[in-house]
Design an enzyme around this catalytic site. Structure first.
Site, short mmCIF file in Angstrom:
data_model
loop_
_atom_site.label_atom_id
_atom_site.label_comp_id
_atom_site.label_asym_id
_atom_site.label_seq_id
_atom_site.Cartn_x
_atom_site.Cartn_y
_atom_site.Cartn_z
N CYS A 173 -26.00 8.33 19.72
CA CYS A 173 -25.24 9.06 20.75
C CYS A 173 -25.79 10.48 20.84
CB CYS A 173 -23.76 9.14 20.40
SG CYS A 173 -22.99 7.63 19.79
N CYS A 201 9.28 1.04 31.60
CA CYS A 201 8.88 2.18 30.78
C CYS A 201 9.76 3.39 31.14
CB CYS A 201 7.42 2.57 31.03
SG CYS A 201 6.24 1.22 31.16
N HIS A 205 11.54 6.15 28.91
CA HIS A 205 10.81 7.41 28.72
C HIS A 205 11.12 8.50 29.75
CE1 HIS A 205 8.71 5.95 25.27
NE2 HIS A 205 8.28 4.88 25.93
N CYS A 257 5.26 -1.25 22.69
CA CYS A 257 6.41 -1.02 23.57
C CYS A 257 6.71 -2.27 24.39
CB CYS A 257 6.18 0.18 24.48
SG CYS A 257 6.50 1.76 23.64
C1 HEC Z 1 13.29 0.11 25.06
C2 HEC Z 1 12.74 1.44 25.27
C3 HEC Z 1 11.24 1.53 25.54
C4 HEC Z 1 10.52 0.95 26.56
C5 HEC Z 1 11.03 0.01 27.66
C6 HEC Z 1 9.16 1.45 26.43
N1 HEC Z 1 9.08 2.28 25.35
FE1 HEC Z 1 7.49 3.40 24.86
N2 HEC Z 1 8.44 4.05 23.16
C7 HEC Z 1 9.75 3.76 22.84
C8 HEC Z 1 10.05 4.32 21.53
C9 HEC Z 1 11.39 4.24 20.80
C10 HEC Z 1 8.87 4.98 21.08
C11 HEC Z 1 8.65 5.71 19.75
C12 HEC Z 1 8.56 4.68 18.66
C13 HEC Z 1 8.56 5.26 17.27
O1 HEC Z 1 8.16 6.40 17.09
O2 HEC Z 1 8.97 4.52 16.37
C14 HEC Z 1 7.87 4.79 22.16
C15 HEC Z 1 6.59 5.32 22.15
C16 HEC Z 1 5.74 5.35 23.25
C17 HEC Z 1 4.53 6.09 23.33
C18 HEC Z 1 3.93 6.98 22.23
C19 HEC Z 1 4.17 8.44 22.50
C20 HEC Z 1 3.47 9.34 21.52
O3 HEC Z 1 3.92 10.50 21.39
O4 HEC Z 1 2.49 8.94 20.89
C21 HEC Z 1 3.97 5.86 24.56
C22 HEC Z 1 2.68 6.42 25.12
C23 HEC Z 1 4.87 4.93 25.25
N3 HEC Z 1 5.93 4.65 24.42
C24 HEC Z 1 4.67 4.44 26.52
C25 HEC Z 1 5.39 3.36 27.07
C26 HEC Z 1 5.02 2.64 28.26
C27 HEC Z 1 3.81 2.93 29.13
C28 HEC Z 1 5.97 1.68 28.46
C29 HEC Z 1 6.00 0.58 29.51
C30 HEC Z 1 4.90 -0.36 29.46
C31 HEC Z 1 6.96 1.84 27.40
N4 HEC Z 1 6.55 2.85 26.56
C32 HEC Z 1 8.13 1.11 27.28
C33 HEC Z 1 10.64 3.08 23.63
C34 HEC Z 1 10.31 2.36 24.77
C1 HEC Z 2 -29.60 6.94 26.55
C2 HEC Z 2 -28.65 8.02 26.65
C3 HEC Z 2 -27.21 7.80 26.16
C4 HEC Z 2 -26.81 7.36 24.92
C5 HEC Z 2 -27.63 6.86 23.75
C6 HEC Z 2 -25.38 7.49 24.93
N1 HEC Z 2 -24.92 7.95 26.13
FE1 HEC Z 2 -23.03 8.48 26.59
N2 HEC Z 2 -23.59 8.93 28.50
C7 HEC Z 2 -24.87 8.82 28.99
C8 HEC Z 2 -24.84 9.01 30.43
C9 HEC Z 2 -26.04 8.94 31.37
C10 HEC Z 2 -23.48 9.27 30.78
C11 HEC Z 2 -22.92 9.48 32.18
C12 HEC Z 2 -22.17 8.21 32.62
C13 HEC Z 2 -23.04 6.96 32.67
O1 HEC Z 2 -24.00 6.94 33.42
O2 HEC Z 2 -22.75 5.97 31.95
C14 HEC Z 2 -22.75 9.24 29.55
C15 HEC Z 2 -21.38 9.51 29.44
C16 HEC Z 2 -20.67 9.53 28.27
C17 HEC Z 2 -19.28 9.96 28.13
C18 HEC Z 2 -18.41 10.55 29.22
C19 HEC Z 2 -18.50 12.08 29.13
C20 HEC Z 2 -17.62 12.81 30.13
O3 HEC Z 2 -17.50 14.01 29.96
O4 HEC Z 2 -17.08 12.18 31.03
C21 HEC Z 2 -18.94 9.78 26.82
C22 HEC Z 2 -17.59 10.06 26.19
C23 HEC Z 2 -20.09 9.22 26.14
N3 HEC Z 2 -21.12 9.10 27.04
C24 HEC Z 2 -20.11 8.86 24.80
C25 HEC Z 2 -21.22 8.27 24.17
C26 HEC Z 2 -21.19 7.76 22.82
C27 HEC Z 2 -19.98 7.80 21.89
C28 HEC Z 2 -22.43 7.27 22.55
C29 HEC Z 2 -22.91 6.56 21.32
C30 HEC Z 2 -22.17 5.35 20.97
C31 HEC Z 2 -23.23 7.49 23.75
N4 HEC Z 2 -22.46 8.08 24.70
C32 HEC Z 2 -24.56 7.14 23.86
C33 HEC Z 2 -26.00 8.58 28.23
C34 HEC Z 2 -26.02 8.14 26.92
#
Ligand code: HEC
Ligand code: HEC
Length: 259
Positions: A74, A175, A179, A220
């Site tokens: 990378c 969700c 949330h 979730c």
């Molecule tokens: C029944 C209630 C409920 C529903 C429906 C639900 N969640 Fe959650 N979600 C929670 C709870 C509770 C936590 C925290 C869990 C813990 O810390 O133990 C959580 C945690 C999260 C987090 C992590 C936040 C962080 O700070 O890292 C995300 C992102 C999230 N939910 C997105 C979603 C999304 C998108 C959906 C729908 C697809 C969804 N949740 C549906 C209750 C819910």
């Molecule tokens: C040969 C060159 C090359 C290598 C090796 C490479 N990349 Fe990339 N990377 C690119 C190019 C070109 C882009 C622009 C998007 C595209 O064309 O895929 C990119 C885009 C990205 C982006 C998005 C950056 C942004 O700001 O949006 C990330 C994250 C990334 N590369 C991570 C990685 C990681 C992790 C690796 C190794 C596992 C890796 N790349 C290996 C060429 C490379």
């Protein structure tokens, strides 16, 4: 088991209440960090105590490691990630021209592996994607979440919003029901956070591991007995794009720690 029973009971009570999903005003936005206990907050803040930092260090090593038939790292293309990747996590998902669709940061890394190193991209919970995501996202730590202004992403975010507001699973809750309408309330021993995506990938104490946003959202969906989509399905990116817009301005915390 007790936690499950509590969930069903609470869900039944909620459904009887008037629907109250009204979205989040920008000044109400709170990171999940704020509803954690002080010990977990301290663990996230201290790099020596934050278990997610092990994955960051592993990702740093992988960043510099040549891979594939052309033995390319990378770093050969991107240089010092601390500089070249600063902001990348804050603005993903972004549009990928070749695929003609949006991709999240972890999928972008999988694409670079497949396209530029000719190695398998890997699964969302595979160690390559998790560690490299942790390392790349860490370069944005502290920067505000800034959704990409690319207009092609508007439709993606809109589909994500609709998914967020759609009731799902046997408990028939969206969700937003948890949330938007009930954040800050208690549910089976946890505080319902606002559900922001600013800490991923993150270390969850319940998992005893670093995990992706997809894994968190699957948890979730399982909680309301909904069937999660397959790994890397477009719905995950749609939800992720919506969550980024909904959490605009919150600081990137990766790798965060959560209960
Ligand atoms: C029944 C209630 C409920 C529903 C429906 C639900 N969640 Fe959650 N979600 C929670 C709870 C509770 C936590 C925290 C869990 C813990 O810390 O133990 C959580 C945690 C999260 C987090 C992590 C936040 C962080 O700070 O890292 C995300 C992102 C999230 N939910 C997105 C979603 C999304 C998108 C959906 C729908 C697809 C969804 N949740 C549906 C209750 C819910
Ligand atoms: C040969 C060159 C090359 C290598 C090796 C490479 N990349 Fe990339 N990377 C690119 C190019 C070109 C882009 C622009 C998007 C595209 O064309 O895929 C990119 C885009 C990205 C982006 C998005 C950056 C942004 O700001 O949006 C990330 C994250 C990334 N590369 C991570 C990685 C990681 C992790 C690796 C190794 C596992 C890796 N790349 C290996 C060429 C490379």
């Amino acid at each position: 088991m007790r936690r499950r029973a509590a969930l069903v009971l609470i869900a039944a009570t909620w459904l009887a209440e008037a629907a109250g999903a009204q979205g989040l005003a920008p000044e109400q936005r709170r990171s999940g960090f704020e509803s954690m206990g002080s010990a977990t907050q301290a663990m996230q803040r201290d790099d020596d105590a934050n278990p997610g930092m092990l994955s960051v260090r592993d990702g740093e090593a992988r960043w510099g490691r040549p891979e594939g038939p052309a033995a390319r790292a990378c770093a050969d293309c991107h240089g010092d990630a601390r500089l070249s990747m600063r902001g990348a996590a804050a603005r993903h998902p972004r549009w990928d021209e070749a695929l003609g669709r949006a991709v999240g940061l972890s999928q972008r890394i999988a694409l670079c592996r497949a396209r530029h190193q000719q190695v398998p991209g890997g699964a969302p919970e595979g160690v390559e994607r998790l560690s490299l995501s942790a390392w790349v996202a860490h370069a944005s730590r502290g920067l505000p979440v800034r959704p990409d202004p690319d207009l092609r992403l508007d439709a993606v975010r809109e589909r994500g919003r609709r998914l967020f507001e759609r009731r799902m699973g046997q408990l028939d809750l969206s969700c937003a029901d948890c949330h938007d309408a009930r954040w800050g309330r208690r549910l089976g021993g946890s505080t319902i956070p606002q559900g922001h995506a600013n800490g991923y990938p993150l270390y969850r104490l319940e998992w005893q591991a670093l995990g992706s946003l997809q894994r968190r959202l699957r948890n979730c969906m399982n909680g309301v007995r909904a069937q999660p989509w397959p790994a890397d399905a477009p719905e995950w990116v749609e939800l992720e794009a919506f969550l980024q817009a909904r959490g605009e301005g919150l600081p990137v915390e990766a790798p965060a720690v959560r209960p």
